[in-house]
Design a protein around this motif. Structure first.
Motif, PDB file in Angstrom:
ATOM      1  N   LEU A  44       0.938  -1.336  -0.142  1.00 35.18           N
ATOM      2  CA  LEU A  44      -0.077   0.067   0.157  1.00 35.18           C
ATOM      3  C   LEU A  44       1.003   1.295  -0.053  1.00 35.18           C
ATOM      4  O   LEU A  44       0.400   2.356  -0.741  1.00 35.18           O
ATOM      5  CB  LEU A  44      -0.849   0.011   1.298  1.00 35.18           C
ATOM      6  CG  LEU A  44      -1.969  -1.050   1.375  1.00 35.18           C
ATOM      7  CD1 LEU A  44      -2.853  -0.777   2.583  1.00 35.18           C
ATOM      8  CD2 LEU A  44      -2.729  -0.769   0.157  1.00 35.18           C
ATOM      9  N   CYS A  45       1.916   1.181   0.801  1.00 35.80           N
ATOM     10  CA  CYS A  45       2.971   2.275   0.634  1.00 35.80           C
ATOM     11  C   CYS A  45       3.525   2.556  -0.556  1.00 35.80           C
ATOM     12  O   CYS A  45       3.671   3.761  -1.073  1.00 35.80           O
ATOM     13  CB  CYS A  45       4.076   2.371   1.901  1.00 35.80           C
ATOM     14  SG  CYS A  45       3.168   2.399   3.421  1.00 35.80           S
ATOM     15  N   ALA A  46       3.939   1.545  -1.307  1.00 30.95           N
ATOM     16  CA  ALA A  46       4.361   1.497  -2.506  1.00 30.95           C
ATOM     17  C   ALA A  46       3.658   1.923  -3.787  1.00 30.95           C
ATOM     18  O   ALA A  46       3.936   3.020  -4.273  1.00 30.95           O
ATOM     19  CB  ALA A  46       4.949   0.217  -3.070  1.00 30.95           C
ATOM     20  N   GLY A  47       2.197   1.930  -3.479  1.00 31.34           N
ATOM     21  CA  GLY A  47       1.250   2.461  -4.449  1.00 31.34           C
ATOM     22  C   GLY A  47       1.264   3.903  -4.162  1.00 31.34           C
ATOM     23  O   GLY A  47       1.193   4.642  -5.129  1.00 31.34           O
ATOM     24  N   ALA A  48       1.108   4.297  -2.897  1.00 27.92           N
ATOM     25  CA  ALA A  48       1.085   5.729  -2.376  1.00 27.92           C
ATOM     26  C   ALA A  48       2.102   6.458  -3.194  1.00 27.92           C
ATOM     27  O   ALA A  48       2.179   7.543  -3.554  1.00 27.92           O
ATOM     28  CB  ALA A  48       0.768   5.793  -0.959  1.00 27.92           C
ATOM     29  N   LEU A  83      11.568   5.547  -3.090  1.00 27.26           N
ATOM     30  CA  LEU A  83      10.747   5.015  -2.001  1.00 27.26           C
ATOM     31  C   LEU A  83       9.743   3.844  -2.221  1.00 27.26           C
ATOM     32  O   LEU A  83       9.520   2.811  -1.723  1.00 27.26           O
ATOM     33  CB  LEU A  83       9.915   6.167  -1.153  1.00 27.26           C
ATOM     34  CG  LEU A  83      11.149   7.074  -0.197  1.00 27.26           C
ATOM     35  CD1 LEU A  83      10.496   7.960   0.308  1.00 27.26           C
ATOM     36  CD2 LEU A  83      11.403   6.019   0.992  1.00 27.26           C
ATOM     37  N   MET A  84       9.140   4.174  -3.427  1.00 28.53           N
ATOM     38  CA  MET A  84       8.032   3.124  -4.175  1.00 28.53           C
ATOM     39  C   MET A  84       8.736   1.899  -4.249  1.00 28.53           C
ATOM     40  O   MET A  84       8.342   0.867  -4.022  1.00 28.53           O
ATOM     41  CB  MET A  84       7.373   3.680  -5.501  1.00 28.53           C
ATOM     42  CG  MET A  84       6.372   2.861  -5.887  1.00 28.53           C
ATOM     43  SD  MET A  84       6.670   1.938  -7.537  1.00 28.53           S
ATOM     44  CE  MET A  84       7.828   2.746  -8.213  1.00 28.53           C
ATOM     45  N   TRP A  85       9.909   2.089  -5.082  1.00 31.13           N
ATOM     46  CA  TRP A  85      10.372   0.708  -5.421  1.00 31.13           C
ATOM     47  C   TRP A  85      11.155  -0.031  -3.975  1.00 31.13           C
ATOM     48  O   TRP A  85      10.958  -1.361  -4.131  1.00 31.13           O
ATOM     49  CB  TRP A  85      11.846   0.821  -6.435  1.00 31.13           C
ATOM     50  CG  TRP A  85      11.197   1.211  -7.544  1.00 31.13           C
ATOM     51  CD1 TRP A  85      11.272   2.179  -8.236  1.00 31.13           C
ATOM     52  CD2 TRP A  85      10.741   0.065  -8.559  1.00 31.13           C
ATOM     53  NE1 TRP A  85      10.631   1.806  -9.651  1.00 31.13           N
ATOM     54  CE2 TRP A  85      10.204   0.578  -9.744  1.00 31.13           C
ATOM     55  CE3 TRP A  85      10.276  -1.215  -8.194  1.00 31.13           C
ATOM     56  CZ2 TRP A  85       9.332  -0.145 -10.737  1.00 31.13           C
ATOM     57  CZ3 TRP A  85       9.516  -1.893  -9.320  1.00 31.13           C
ATOM     58  CH2 TRP A  85       9.218  -1.333 -10.577  1.00 31.13           C
ATOM     59  N   THR A  86      11.487   0.545  -3.229  1.00 24.60           N
ATOM     60  CA  THR A  86      11.768  -0.108  -1.897  1.00 24.60           C
ATOM     61  C   THR A  86      10.782  -0.571  -1.335  1.00 24.60           C
ATOM     62  O   THR A  86      10.953  -1.637  -0.842  1.00 24.60           O
ATOM     63  CB  THR A  86      12.651   1.273  -1.052  1.00 24.60           C
ATOM     64  OG1 THR A  86      13.508   1.776  -1.649  1.00 24.60           O
ATOM     65  CG2 THR A  86      12.925   0.695   0.579  1.00 24.60           C
ATOM     66  N   PHE A  87       9.643   0.194  -1.061  1.00 19.71           N
ATOM     67  CA  PHE A  87       8.560  -0.414  -0.286  1.00 19.71           C
ATOM     68  C   PHE A  87       7.927  -1.505  -1.060  1.00 19.71           C
ATOM     69  O   PHE A  87       7.348  -2.830  -0.589  1.00 19.71           O
ATOM     70  CB  PHE A  87       7.510   0.379  -0.141  1.00 19.71           C
ATOM     71  CG  PHE A  87       7.596   1.174   1.205  1.00 19.71           C
ATOM     72  CD1 PHE A  87       7.239   0.748   2.400  1.00 19.71           C
ATOM     73  CD2 PHE A  87       8.372   2.492   1.191  1.00 19.71           C
ATOM     74  CE1 PHE A  87       7.598   1.511   3.393  1.00 19.71           C
ATOM     75  CE2 PHE A  87       8.716   3.207   2.293  1.00 19.71           C
ATOM     76  CZ  PHE A  87       7.936   2.636   3.537  1.00 19.71           C
ATOM     77  N   PHE A  88       7.982  -1.545  -2.602  1.00 16.63           N
ATOM     78  CA  PHE A  88       7.554  -2.920  -3.443  1.00 16.63           C
ATOM     79  C   PHE A  88       8.276  -4.261  -3.093  1.00 16.63           C
ATOM     80  O   PHE A  88       7.681  -5.034  -3.098  1.00 16.63           O
ATOM     81  CB  PHE A  88       7.549  -2.406  -4.831  1.00 16.63           C
ATOM     82  CG  PHE A  88       7.030  -3.423  -5.575  1.00 16.63           C
ATOM     83  CD1 PHE A  88       5.812  -3.852  -5.509  1.00 16.63           C
ATOM     84  CD2 PHE A  88       7.783  -3.938  -6.801  1.00 16.63           C
ATOM     85  CE1 PHE A  88       5.282  -4.735  -6.374  1.00 16.63           C
ATOM     86  CE2 PHE A  88       7.284  -5.082  -7.618  1.00 16.63           C
ATOM     87  CZ  PHE A  88       5.952  -5.309  -7.584  1.00 16.63           C
ATOM     88  N   SER A  89       9.920  -3.832  -2.943  1.00 13.58           N
ATOM     89  CA  SER A  89      10.450  -4.929  -2.877  1.00 13.58           C
ATOM     90  C   SER A  89      10.509  -5.592  -1.464  1.00 13.58           C
ATOM     91  O   SER A  89      10.233  -6.882  -1.246  1.00 13.58           O
ATOM     92  CB  SER A  89      11.921  -4.600  -3.300  1.00 13.58           C
ATOM     93  OG  SER A  89      12.504  -3.567  -2.360  1.00 13.58           O
TER      94      SER A  89
END
Length: 159
Positions: A44-48, A83-89
């Motif tokens: 959810l954080c990655a999407g945001a 940050l999006m890629w970090t949270f997605f991984s």
């Protein structure tokens, strides 16, 4: 190792270890709900953050933007994108499958983009668009509702 079946490439097939469990190890079974929560939270954080990256890019490259605001928008875009890629991984590492993580990130990105579009630009989405979001939400509830069923023992192993 002569009595165990092997593949042509030299690898050992699953029949070589009849007593090996195909399920999750006990330490992962106990924390499965915690892992699922952190997987969903990270996705959810990655999407945001992905939606924030897109919004900052749109603001930075607008038609009437001064140079300082453009540079600030590029910096914010690069930061939120990383940050999006970090949270997605991290979400992928906690999720049970990459499909669950990808759909969760997509859903979060769509909702975050709709919210930011409304707040920043006054955009309103049509009913058909919200119907598609509802269908994605229905699919998400189906894939997040429970852990996969445990594998049953083969009849010759039940003694």
């Amino acid at each position: 190792m002569e009595g165990r079946p092997q593949f042509a490439g030299g690898g050992v097939c699953a029949a070589a270890y009849p007593d090996a469990s195909a399920g999750f190890p006990p330490h992962l079974q106990a924390g499965a709900m915690r892992r699922r929560f952190w997987g969903v939270f990270n996705c959810l954080c990655a999407g945001a953050f992905g939606a924030l990256a897109a919004a900052s890019a749109k603001l930075a490259f607008g038609s009437e933007v001064n140079v300082g605001f453009c540079v600030l928008g590029i910096i914010v875009m690069a930061t939120t994108n990383s940050l999006m890629w970090t949270f997605f991984s991290r979400g992928l590492s906690f999720s049970m499958s990459s499909a669950i993580a990808s759909v969760t990130v997509t859903f979060s990105n769509i909702l975050s983009s709709a919210f930011l579009g409304f707040v920043l630009y006054g955009e309103c989405q049509e009913v058909l668009w919200w119907g598609g979001v509802f269908l994605i939400l229905c699919g998400l509830t189906l894939i997040h509702r429970e852990l996969p069923p445990p594998r049953k023992a083969l009849p010759h192993k039940q003694q």
